[in-house]
Enzyme design. Structure first.
Site, PDB file in Angstrom:
ATOM      1  N   GLN A  78       0.840  -1.196   0.000  1.00 32.71           N
ATOM      2  CA  GLN A  78       0.000   0.000   0.000  1.00 32.71           C
ATOM      3  C   GLN A  78       0.874   1.245   0.000  1.00 32.71           C
ATOM      4  O   GLN A  78       1.255   1.752   1.049  1.00 32.71           O
ATOM      5  CB  GLN A  78      -0.953   0.005   1.201  1.00 32.71           C
ATOM      6  CG  GLN A  78      -1.940   1.141   1.108  1.00 32.71           C
ATOM      7  CD  GLN A  78      -3.006   1.090   2.182  1.00 32.71           C
ATOM      8  OE1 GLN A  78      -3.087   0.181   2.977  1.00 32.71           O
ATOM      9  NE2 GLN A  78      -3.834   2.115   2.202  1.00 32.71           N
ATOM     10  N   PHE A  79       1.176   1.743  -1.195  1.00 23.84           N
ATOM     11  CA  PHE A  79       2.044   2.913  -1.307  1.00 23.84           C
ATOM     12  C   PHE A  79       1.412   4.156  -0.691  1.00 23.84           C
ATOM     13  O   PHE A  79       2.117   5.090  -0.306  1.00 23.84           O
ATOM     14  CB  PHE A  79       2.442   3.170  -2.771  1.00 23.84           C
ATOM     15  CG  PHE A  79       1.412   3.894  -3.589  1.00 23.84           C
ATOM     16  CD1 PHE A  79       1.462   5.270  -3.729  1.00 23.84           C
ATOM     17  CD2 PHE A  79       0.390   3.192  -4.212  1.00 23.84           C
ATOM     18  CE1 PHE A  79       0.513   5.939  -4.493  1.00 23.84           C
ATOM     19  CE2 PHE A  79      -0.555   3.851  -4.969  1.00 23.84           C
ATOM     20  CZ  PHE A  79      -0.500   5.227  -5.113  1.00 23.84           C
ATOM     21  N   THR A  80       0.089   4.177  -0.550  1.00 26.53           N
ATOM     22  CA  THR A  80      -0.572   5.370  -0.008  1.00 26.53           C
ATOM     23  C   THR A  80      -0.234   5.610   1.463  1.00 26.53           C
ATOM     24  O   THR A  80      -0.558   6.672   2.000  1.00 26.53           O
ATOM     25  CB  THR A  80      -2.101   5.304  -0.184  1.00 26.53           C
ATOM     26  OG1 THR A  80      -2.615   4.182   0.517  1.00 26.53           O
ATOM     27  CG2 THR A  80      -2.470   5.232  -1.663  1.00 26.53           C
TER      28      THR A  80
END
Length: 145
Positions: A78-80
Site C-alpha cells: 500500500q504505497f498510499t
C-alpha cells in the site's frame, strides 16, 4: 518502511472479483515502502512484527505472539501509506518508493515471512484491491523504520 499491523479474526483481498488472499486468525499487514528503504530495514520490521505479543492469553492479557496462536499473515502492499497531506487537499506520494524497488522489497518481505510463518497470503502488487477484515479488538499497530 511502514507496516500497519491489524490483529484480525479474518481478512481477505480481492482483485477483479477474485479472492487472491484469505486468512483467519492473524495479522493483516499493510506495507508501504519508501524511497530509501532497504532489506536491512525490512528485516528489522519483520522480526519486530513476528515477535509482537498482541494476542490475549488465558487471562486476557496481550501476551501471546503470532506463533503462539498459530496465526497467519495477509501481506498487502500500500504505497498510499506514504501520502503527504501537509500542503493542500490532494496527497503527494513523492516519498513512496519507486514501483520496481518497492515491489522487490515487498516480494522480499513475503519470502522472509514464509520462512517463519506457516501461512502467508498476499495481495497483488500494484493492483486495485478490495481488502476486507474483522479487526480483533480493534488492535492496530504502526511500525516504521
Amino acid at each position: 518502511m511502514k507496516f500497519v499491523i491489524q490483529r484480525v479474526t479474518e481478512a481477505s483481498v480481492e482483485v477483479g472479483g477474485n479472492t487472491v488472499g484469505k486468512i483467519e486468525k492473524g495479522y493483516l499487514v499493510l506495507i508501504g515502502v519508501g524511497q530509501t528503504d532497504t532489506r536491512a530495514e525490512a528485516d528489522k520490521l519483520i522480526k519486530k512484527m513476528i515477535g509482537l505479543r498482541i494476542f490475549p492469553d488465558e487471562n486476557g492479557k496481550t501476551n501471546l505472539s503470532l506463533k503462539d496462536v498459530n496465526g497467519a499473515l495477509l501481506l498487502v502492499s500500500q504505497f498510499t501509506l506514504y501520502a503527504n497531506c501537509v500542503k493542500g487537499n490532494r496527497p503527494s506520494f513523492v516519498e513512496a518508493g519507486d514501483p520496481k524497488t518497492a515491489e522487490e522489497l515487498y516480494e522480499y518481505i513475503i519470502s522472509e515471512c514464509k520462512k517463519v510463518v506457516p501461512v502467508v497470503e498476499t495481495g497483488v502488487f500494484g493492483a486495485k484491491m478490495e481488502v476486507r477484515l474483522c479487526n480483533d479488538g480493534p488492535f492496530t499497530i504502526l511500525l516504521e523504520s
